[in-house]
Design an enzyme around this catalytic site. Sequence first.
Site, mmCIF file in Angstrom:
data_model
loop_
_atom_site.group_PDB
_atom_site.id
_atom_site.type_symbol
_atom_site.label_atom_id
_atom_site.label_comp_id
_atom_site.label_asym_id
_atom_site.label_seq_id
_atom_site.Cartn_x
_atom_site.Cartn_y
_atom_site.Cartn_z
ATOM 1 N N LYS A 192 -2.984 -3.381 -7.948
ATOM 2 C CA LYS A 192 -3.652 -3.761 -7.055
ATOM 3 C C LYS A 192 -3.500 -3.049 -5.675
ATOM 4 O O LYS A 192 -4.756 -2.845 -4.854
ATOM 5 C CB LYS A 192 -3.070 -5.472 -6.245
ATOM 6 C CG LYS A 192 -1.544 -5.480 -6.025
ATOM 7 C CD LYS A 192 -1.403 -6.902 -6.108
ATOM 8 C CE LYS A 192 0.412 -6.923 -5.743
ATOM 9 N NZ LYS A 192 1.235 -6.212 -6.326
ATOM 10 N N ALA A 228 2.916 -1.427 6.633
ATOM 11 C CA ALA A 228 3.753 -1.728 5.259
ATOM 12 C C ALA A 228 4.622 -2.705 5.778
ATOM 13 O O ALA A 228 5.324 -2.795 6.702
ATOM 14 C CB ALA A 228 4.551 -0.340 4.882
ATOM 15 N N HIS A 280 5.433 5.539 -2.990
ATOM 16 C CA HIS A 280 4.163 4.956 -2.712
ATOM 17 C C HIS A 280 3.464 5.825 -1.463
ATOM 18 O O HIS A 280 2.456 6.113 -1.370
ATOM 19 C CB HIS A 280 4.405 3.601 -2.122
ATOM 20 C CG HIS A 280 4.353 2.637 -3.414
ATOM 21 N ND1 HIS A 280 4.633 1.327 -3.249
ATOM 22 C CD2 HIS A 280 4.403 2.967 -4.749
ATOM 23 C CE1 HIS A 280 4.751 0.791 -4.430
ATOM 24 N NE2 HIS A 280 4.713 1.550 -5.358
ATOM 25 N N GLU A 286 5.325 0.513 9.750
ATOM 26 C CA GLU A 286 6.149 -0.699 9.409
ATOM 27 C C GLU A 286 5.943 -1.862 10.192
ATOM 28 O O GLU A 286 6.061 -1.907 11.562
ATOM 29 C CB GLU A 286 7.551 -0.212 9.230
ATOM 30 C CG GLU A 286 7.868 1.007 8.185
ATOM 31 C CD GLU A 286 9.294 1.405 7.919
ATOM 32 O OE1 GLU A 286 10.156 0.574 8.502
ATOM 33 O OE2 GLU A 286 9.523 2.239 7.487
#
Lengths: 172, 172, 172
Positions: free
Chosen positions: B18, B37, B53, B65
């Site tokens: 996904k 993230a 990632h 973040e």
Amino acid sequence: MSGAIGHLLVLGGARSGKSRFAQGRAEILTGELVYLATAQAFDDEMRERIALHRVDRGPRWSTVEAPLELAEAITSYSTPETVVLVDCLTLWASNLLLAERDTAAATEGLVHAVLSARGPVILVANEVGLGIVPDNALARRFRDVAGKINQEVARAVDSAIFIAAGLPISLK
Amino acid sequence: MSGAIGHLLVLGGARSGKSRFAQGRAEILTGELVYLATAQAFDDEMRERIALHRVDRGPRWSTVEAPLELAEAITSYSTPETVVLVDCLTLWASNLLLAERDTAAATEGLVHAVLSARGPVILVANEVGLGIVPDNALARRFRDVAGKINQEVARAVDSAIFIAAGLPISLK
Amino acid sequence: MSGAIGHLLVLGGARSGKSRFAQGRAEILTGELVYLATAQAFDDEMRERIALHRVDRGPRWSTVEAPLELAEAITSYSTPETVVLVDCLTLWASNLLLAERDTAAATEGLVHAVLSARGPVILVANEVGLGIVPDNALARRFRDVAGKINQEVARAVDSAIFIAAGLPISLK
């Protein structure tokens, strides 16, 4: 001759009817039907389940056990007159982990075997990533490996189908 | 300009592909790519996964973040020249619960931020409700919150896609 | 009169919006609305959930508890002027197992009751087989029974829908 059908991935949950669906797809093709079983009977529960499934399939099928050397089995048994059904990739993933094999290399070998097969290959796999994150690291690793195999195989096959309650949704 | 695409929810299981799918959707748009993230690295397993990632995404992306203040981050980073990718809502749900935030208010804030965003927002979420009922109450509560967030966001976005084995099924 | 709609299975995960979707489908039909609840309140968490759902449904609905004798309840309450909603088959499966009933016979009885119903029956069920294999044998048996019920009912109904994040995918 098995006809114009290409390779097929049948994905679904436990008791979703995915194996029966895959068998039905194989049985409408002409040719020999070879069932490549990745299940290993470690206990009575599994032994019973495996025996029941074998009876369910009926006499048109011959069954070959391939808990680990799945790519080799596909290469050996696939012919232009044969339909090969692999059931299932997720138990194979589990077997690879327990045997401490290199799962990335094994997956690459599997994909190569499917793409080189001389007749249609139908592969059954569980989707196991739609529940809560498992508590233990091994289960998480299993989930990662199983999901990765599903993605790699999905890319290689001609068609992919998701099964819920015995009913198909086309993915590809 | 990011084009005529609206907001998109990409839903799927663990290791379903996904995130990669969502990134692919973002990368076909023009404009800056901002990766919001929600993951927090509490241990080495997570740290390794996050680093991997980040390398996978490549240099076109900037990473921010936003483990908790997700609505604020969307509002700050969304511009008509920016594509914002949120990955993922389910870790955010987990972070909210651990921080004992009001999840209903946070979800409302998120939906408002998405609807007010000045460029396209792509949101990734896990479906976690398709396994056996979890043993412990916290996991059940997490499952409820994550499911509720998915429903609210699904209502707000223009398109929603379910991913299995890397392949999309259109939901909306 | 409830109209030309046939029987419908609504399948989905926990907190997927499947019950709300099923209720919406019932409410667009004319006639009496009967909610057959299979839930049993064993603890405060369940009691709270059940009471909340009853308030959510509103005054158009009458609620009947049918934790075990579901086939009989469908037969009793289904009329040409009534829409019967069963919520849900998966709790019913759990109740059958706890009461040590013959699940195969009960499933056969259910399917017979649905096929003989005099008005439309809408059945809600959880898909529970898309996570990691459960550790304990009872949970695995539950998963098997729930999956089998879903398959049998899916075969019997006219339409089946899978719900994710509140959004429908047509299965049949």
